[in-house]
Design a protein around this motif. Structure first.
Motif, PDB file in Angstrom:
ATOM      1  N   ARG A  40       7.472   2.685   8.394  1.00  0.00           N
ATOM      2  CA  ARG A  40       8.180   1.404   8.276  1.00  0.00           C
ATOM      3  C   ARG A  40       7.205   0.241   8.071  1.00  0.00           C
ATOM      4  O   ARG A  40       6.025   0.305   8.478  1.00  0.00           O
ATOM      5  CB  ARG A  40       9.019   1.161   9.538  1.00  0.00           C
ATOM      6  N   ASP A  41       7.736  -0.826   7.494  1.00  0.00           N
ATOM      7  CA  ASP A  41       6.935  -2.041   7.370  1.00  0.00           C
ATOM      8  C   ASP A  41       7.129  -2.899   8.618  1.00  0.00           C
ATOM      9  O   ASP A  41       7.772  -2.467   9.588  1.00  0.00           O
ATOM     10  CB  ASP A  41       7.292  -2.815   6.093  1.00  0.00           C
ATOM     11  N   GLN A  42       6.593  -4.108   8.580  1.00  0.00           N
ATOM     12  CA  GLN A  42       6.650  -4.955   9.772  1.00  0.00           C
ATOM     13  C   GLN A  42       8.072  -5.374  10.128  1.00  0.00           C
ATOM     14  O   GLN A  42       8.362  -5.706  11.274  1.00  0.00           O
ATOM     15  CB  GLN A  42       5.776  -6.205   9.553  1.00  0.00           C
ATOM     16  N   THR A  43       8.967  -5.321   9.170  1.00  0.00           N
ATOM     17  CA  THR A  43      10.358  -5.698   9.447  1.00  0.00           C
ATOM     18  C   THR A  43      11.185  -4.501   9.919  1.00  0.00           C
ATOM     19  O   THR A  43      12.354  -4.654  10.287  1.00  0.00           O
ATOM     20  CB  THR A  43      11.017  -6.284   8.190  1.00  0.00           C
ATOM     21  N   GLY A  44      10.602  -3.312   9.893  1.00  0.00           N
ATOM     22  CA  GLY A  44      11.320  -2.117  10.323  1.00  0.00           C
ATOM     23  C   GLY A  44      11.947  -1.345   9.188  1.00  0.00           C
ATOM     24  O   GLY A  44      12.554  -0.284   9.404  1.00  0.00           O
ATOM     25  N   ALA A  45      11.843  -1.857   7.964  1.00  0.00           N
ATOM     26  CA  ALA A  45      12.407  -1.142   6.816  1.00  0.00           C
ATOM     27  C   ALA A  45      11.545   0.073   6.496  1.00  0.00           C
ATOM     28  O   ALA A  45      10.307   0.027   6.587  1.00  0.00           O
ATOM     29  CB  ALA A  45      12.497  -2.078   5.615  1.00  0.00           C
ATOM     30  N   VAL A  46      12.189   1.159   6.093  1.00  0.00           N
ATOM     31  CA  VAL A  46      11.471   2.385   5.767  1.00  0.00           C
ATOM     32  C   VAL A  46      10.876   2.265   4.377  1.00  0.00           C
ATOM     33  O   VAL A  46      11.593   2.041   3.383  1.00  0.00           O
ATOM     34  CB  VAL A  46      12.409   3.610   5.840  1.00  0.00           C
ATOM     35  N   LEU A  47       9.543   2.396   4.300  1.00  0.00           N
ATOM     36  CA  LEU A  47       8.845   2.360   3.023  1.00  0.00           C
ATOM     37  C   LEU A  47       8.684   3.759   2.445  1.00  0.00           C
ATOM     38  O   LEU A  47       8.887   3.976   1.243  1.00  0.00           O
ATOM     39  CB  LEU A  47       7.463   1.722   3.198  1.00  0.00           C
ATOM     40  N   PHE A  48       8.313   4.710   3.314  1.00  0.00           N
ATOM     41  CA  PHE A  48       8.055   6.067   2.863  1.00  0.00           C
ATOM     42  C   PHE A  48       8.461   7.046   3.977  1.00  0.00           C
ATOM     43  O   PHE A  48       8.659   6.668   5.127  1.00  0.00           O
ATOM     44  CB  PHE A  48       6.562   6.268   2.538  1.00  0.00           C
ATOM     45  N   PHE A  49       8.557   8.314   3.581  1.00  0.00           N
ATOM     46  CA  PHE A  49       8.650   9.412   4.552  1.00  0.00           C
ATOM     47  C   PHE A  49       7.377  10.230   4.421  1.00  0.00           C
ATOM     48  O   PHE A  49       6.999  10.648   3.311  1.00  0.00           O
ATOM     49  CB  PHE A  49       9.867  10.301   4.287  1.00  0.00           C
ATOM     50  N   PHE A  50       6.711  10.424   5.546  1.00  0.00           N
ATOM     51  CA  PHE A  50       5.478  11.224   5.564  1.00  0.00           C
ATOM     52  C   PHE A  50       5.763  12.563   6.241  1.00  0.00           C
ATOM     53  O   PHE A  50       6.365  12.614   7.324  1.00  0.00           O
ATOM     54  CB  PHE A  50       4.381  10.488   6.330  1.00  0.00           C
ATOM     55  N   SER A  51       5.337  13.649   5.610  1.00  0.00           N
ATOM     56  CA  SER A  51       5.602  14.989   6.156  1.00  0.00           C
ATOM     57  C   SER A  51       4.311  15.792   6.233  1.00  0.00           C
ATOM     58  O   SER A  51       3.577  15.908   5.236  1.00  0.00           O
ATOM     59  CB  SER A  51       6.618  15.737   5.284  1.00  0.00           C
ATOM     60  N   MET A  73      -6.625   7.921  -5.434  1.00  0.00           N
ATOM     61  CA  MET A  73      -5.621   8.974  -5.603  1.00  0.00           C
ATOM     62  C   MET A  73      -4.436   8.378  -6.352  1.00  0.00           C
ATOM     63  O   MET A  73      -3.812   7.438  -5.903  1.00  0.00           O
ATOM     64  CB  MET A  73      -5.141   9.505  -4.254  1.00  0.00           C
ATOM     65  N   THR A  74      -4.130   8.939  -7.485  1.00  0.00           N
ATOM     66  CA  THR A  74      -3.042   8.413  -8.304  1.00  0.00           C
ATOM     67  C   THR A  74      -1.720   8.530  -7.555  1.00  0.00           C
ATOM     68  O   THR A  74      -1.359   9.585  -7.065  1.00  0.00           O
ATOM     69  CB  THR A  74      -2.961   9.192  -9.627  1.00  0.00           C
ATOM     70  N   GLY A  75      -0.986   7.424  -7.506  1.00  0.00           N
ATOM     71  CA  GLY A  75       0.348   7.452  -6.899  1.00  0.00           C
ATOM     72  C   GLY A  75       0.346   7.322  -5.392  1.00  0.00           C
ATOM     73  O   GLY A  75       1.394   7.431  -4.777  1.00  0.00           O
ATOM     74  N   PHE A  76      -0.790   7.089  -4.716  1.00  0.00           N
ATOM     75  CA  PHE A  76      -0.773   6.942  -3.258  1.00  0.00           C
ATOM     76  C   PHE A  76      -0.047   5.665  -2.888  1.00  0.00           C
ATOM     77  O   PHE A  76      -0.277   4.611  -3.487  1.00  0.00           O
ATOM     78  CB  PHE A  76      -2.200   6.922  -2.715  1.00  0.00           C
ATOM     79  N   PRO A  77       0.869   5.688  -1.915  1.00  0.00           N
ATOM     80  CA  PRO A  77       1.667   4.498  -1.585  1.00  0.00           C
ATOM     81  C   PRO A  77       0.810   3.389  -1.022  1.00  0.00           C
ATOM     82  O   PRO A  77      -0.067   3.620  -0.189  1.00  0.00           O
ATOM     83  CB  PRO A  77       2.644   5.028  -0.534  1.00  0.00           C
ATOM     84  N   ASN A  78       1.059   2.186  -1.503  1.00  0.00           N
ATOM     85  CA  ASN A  78       0.353   1.016  -0.995  1.00  0.00           C
ATOM     86  C   ASN A  78       1.250   0.217  -0.063  1.00  0.00           C
ATOM     87  O   ASN A  78       2.461   0.438  -0.002  1.00  0.00           O
ATOM     88  CB  ASN A  78      -0.092   0.123  -2.159  1.00  0.00           C
ATOM     89  N   GLY A  79       0.673  -0.707   0.646  1.00  0.00           N
ATOM     90  CA  GLY A  79       1.455  -1.593   1.499  1.00  0.00           C
ATOM     91  C   GLY A  79       1.351  -1.265   2.964  1.00  0.00           C
ATOM     92  O   GLY A  79       1.822  -2.022   3.792  1.00  0.00           O
ATOM     93  N   ASP A 139       9.319   8.584  -1.449  1.00  0.00           N
ATOM     94  CA  ASP A 139       9.705   7.168  -1.496  1.00  0.00           C
ATOM     95  C   ASP A 139      11.230   7.072  -1.508  1.00  0.00           C
ATOM     96  O   ASP A 139      11.871   7.289  -2.545  1.00  0.00           O
ATOM     97  CB  ASP A 139       9.124   6.508  -2.752  1.00  0.00           C
ATOM     98  N   PRO A 140      11.852   6.736  -0.356  1.00  0.00           N
ATOM     99  CA  PRO A 140      13.318   6.649  -0.299  1.00  0.00           C
ATOM    100  C   PRO A 140      13.891   5.448  -1.050  1.00  0.00           C
ATOM    101  O   PRO A 140      15.100   5.353  -1.248  1.00  0.00           O
ATOM    102  CB  PRO A 140      13.600   6.550   1.200  1.00  0.00           C
ATOM    103  N   ARG A 141      13.004   4.526  -1.475  1.00  0.00           N
ATOM    104  CA  ARG A 141      13.489   3.355  -2.214  1.00  0.00           C
ATOM    105  C   ARG A 141      13.775   3.696  -3.666  1.00  0.00           C
ATOM    106  O   ARG A 141      14.439   2.932  -4.369  1.00  0.00           O
ATOM    107  CB  ARG A 141      12.465   2.224  -2.120  1.00  0.00           C
ATOM    108  N   ARG A 142      13.246   4.842  -4.118  1.00  0.00           N
ATOM    109  CA  ARG A 142      13.523   5.298  -5.474  1.00  0.00           C
ATOM    110  C   ARG A 142      14.702   6.274  -5.447  1.00  0.00           C
ATOM    111  O   ARG A 142      15.040   6.837  -4.412  1.00  0.00           O
ATOM    112  CB  ARG A 142      12.297   6.004  -6.063  1.00  0.00           C
ATOM    113  N   ASP A 143      15.252   6.474  -6.603  1.00  0.00           N
ATOM    114  CA  ASP A 143      16.408   7.354  -6.725  1.00  0.00           C
ATOM    115  C   ASP A 143      16.038   8.780  -6.325  1.00  0.00           C
ATOM    116  O   ASP A 143      15.035   9.319  -6.816  1.00  0.00           O
ATOM    117  CB  ASP A 143      16.917   7.315  -8.173  1.00  0.00           C
ATOM    118  N   ASP A 144      16.820   9.371  -5.419  1.00  0.00           N
ATOM    119  CA  ASP A 144      16.691  10.763  -4.965  1.00  0.00           C
ATOM    120  C   ASP A 144      15.432  11.006  -4.127  1.00  0.00           C
ATOM    121  O   ASP A 144      14.974  12.143  -4.002  1.00  0.00           O
ATOM    122  CB  ASP A 144      16.715  11.721  -6.159  1.00  0.00           C
ATOM    123  N   ASN A 145      14.826   9.938  -3.566  1.00  0.00           N
ATOM    124  CA  ASN A 145      13.705  10.067  -2.641  1.00  0.00           C
ATOM    125  C   ASN A 145      12.641  11.019  -3.186  1.00  0.00           C
ATOM    126  O   ASN A 145      12.341  12.063  -2.590  1.00  0.00           O
ATOM    127  CB  ASN A 145      14.230  10.579  -1.277  1.00  0.00           C
TER     128      ASN A 145
END
Length: 365
Positions: free
Chosen positions: A115-126, A1-7, A34-40
């Motif tokens: 979140r990743d293993q450190t607790g940082a938010v990688l994505f928002f899933f809805s 799937m194109t653009g599916f988040p990895n990690g 992806d909240p790490r990009r501009d404007d989520n």
């Protein structure tokens, strides 16, 4: 799937492609941002979300989900969702959104931070759902409920109006009956005064007094707000006030101890006759030759209904002057039968005690 988040960490043996395929096949609309990009921006959606909104993937990827909002979207809900995402908290709610063709729909959603293993938010899933039918049903039910309330209100108003008319009519009937009885009583008193002293005059006087008692009963019913009930304590006090008006207070007196009972209006006339007859009889015959004494009237609720007791401390039934032409006792017995009650005559030592038990199946406190 194109653009599916990895990690993300997946179960053993499950690849990202397998995981993405499962989400893509789900009938539940799903979105990943992806909240790490501009404007989520949106980085992945499944086919169910495309079917829900009418957009193609290339029209959605890279854009913020607010693109679905429109003029009727509640800004309060939008602000609550933005604040939850900014605070990296989950959000659950319903947003009034618009499809690509402009069709509005209610979009129920839950947004969860990934979140990743450190607790940082990688994505928002809805995960989302079309709640339009539910809201349409709620509106229909609300409209039906409003219509029912209006109908009930109109019906209640009609019944209240009819009750007020009935009450006014019954009050008018009681008022007219009272006036007519007063006229009849006055005529009989006038005739009694012009009749020679004797049994005929006494009979006319007695009948006039009894009719006066009935007039008092209708006067009380006329003054009551509830035409179906009357207060027995006030009713008795009014009757006794009429009887006591002509008494010599230094020689005879009437004492009352009556419980506040709300009785059926149908009982007013027979009770007026009953109390008047027994109290008058005691006052006339229990205290001959200027004898001093008292008449006590008590009424209380009992297990079988109401217990009415009229007692005097006079000479007693055996010592009283007999009255062959009188029919007071017969009248009392007839009224008690009409009320379906029980009558007991006894010697009070001194005096006479009359106890009457009356059922109150239709009365209330």
């Amino acid at each position: 799937m194109t653009g599916f988040p990895n990690g993300a960490t997946l179960p053993s043996g499950m690849t990202v492609d397998v995981f993405a395929a499962a989400f893509e096949a789900s009938p539940t609309p799903m979105v990943v941002t992806d909240p790490r990009r501009d404007d989520n921006p949106v980085v992945w959606v499944n086919g169910a979300f495309l079917a829900l909104t009418g957009y193609a993937r290339e029209e959605i990827y890279g854009r913020n989900c607010r693109m679905l909002q429109g003029p009727r979207t509640d800004p309060t809900v939008s602000r609550a969702m933005r604040e939850a995402l900014a605070a990296e908290r989950p959000f659950e709610g319903e947003v009034f959104n618009y499809r690509k063709d402009g069709t509005p729909f209610w979009n129920g959603m839950t947004i969860t931070p990934v979140r990743d293993q450190t607790g940082a938010v990688l994505f928002f899933f809805s995960a989302q759902a079309d709640m339009t039918d539910k809201h349409r049903l709620e509106v229909a039910m609300r409209d039906a409920n409003d219509a029912l309330e209006r109908l009930v209100g109109e019906r209640t108003a009609d019944l209240r109006s009819a009750l007020e008319e009935k009450t006014a009519l019954l009050h008018e009937v009681d008022h007219r009956v009272k006036n007519n009885l007063q006229v009849i009583s006055s005529l009989m008193l006038l005739k009694a005064r012009r009749t020679p002293v004797g049994e005929a005059r006494d009979a006319l006087q007695g009948m006039a007094d009894r009719i006066g008692a009935l007039s008092t009963a209708h006067r009380m019913l006329y003054s009551e707000g509830d035409v179906s009930r009357f207060d027995f304590r006030e009713f008795t006090a009014d009757l006794i006030a009429d009887l006591a008006a002509g008494l010599d207070g230094d020689r005879t007196r009437i004492e009352t101890e009556v419980e506040a009972l709300a009785l059926s209006a149908a009982m007013a006339a027979p009770l007026a006759l009953l109390i008047h007859e027994l109290a008058t009889n005691a006052l006339r015959h229990a205290f001959p030759e200027e004898r001093h004494g008292r008449v006590a009237i008590e009424a209380h609720r009992c297990e079988d209904g109401m217990r009415l007791v009229i007692e005097d401390d006079g000479v007693g039934v055996e010592a009283a002057t007999p009255n062959p032409s009188g029919f007071g006792r017969t009248l009392v017995e007839m009224v008690v039968r009409q009320l379906r009650g029980r009558l007991e005559w006894s010697d009070a030592g001194p005096g006479t005690r009359i106890a009457i038990t009356i059922p109150l199946a239709e009365a209330a406190l």
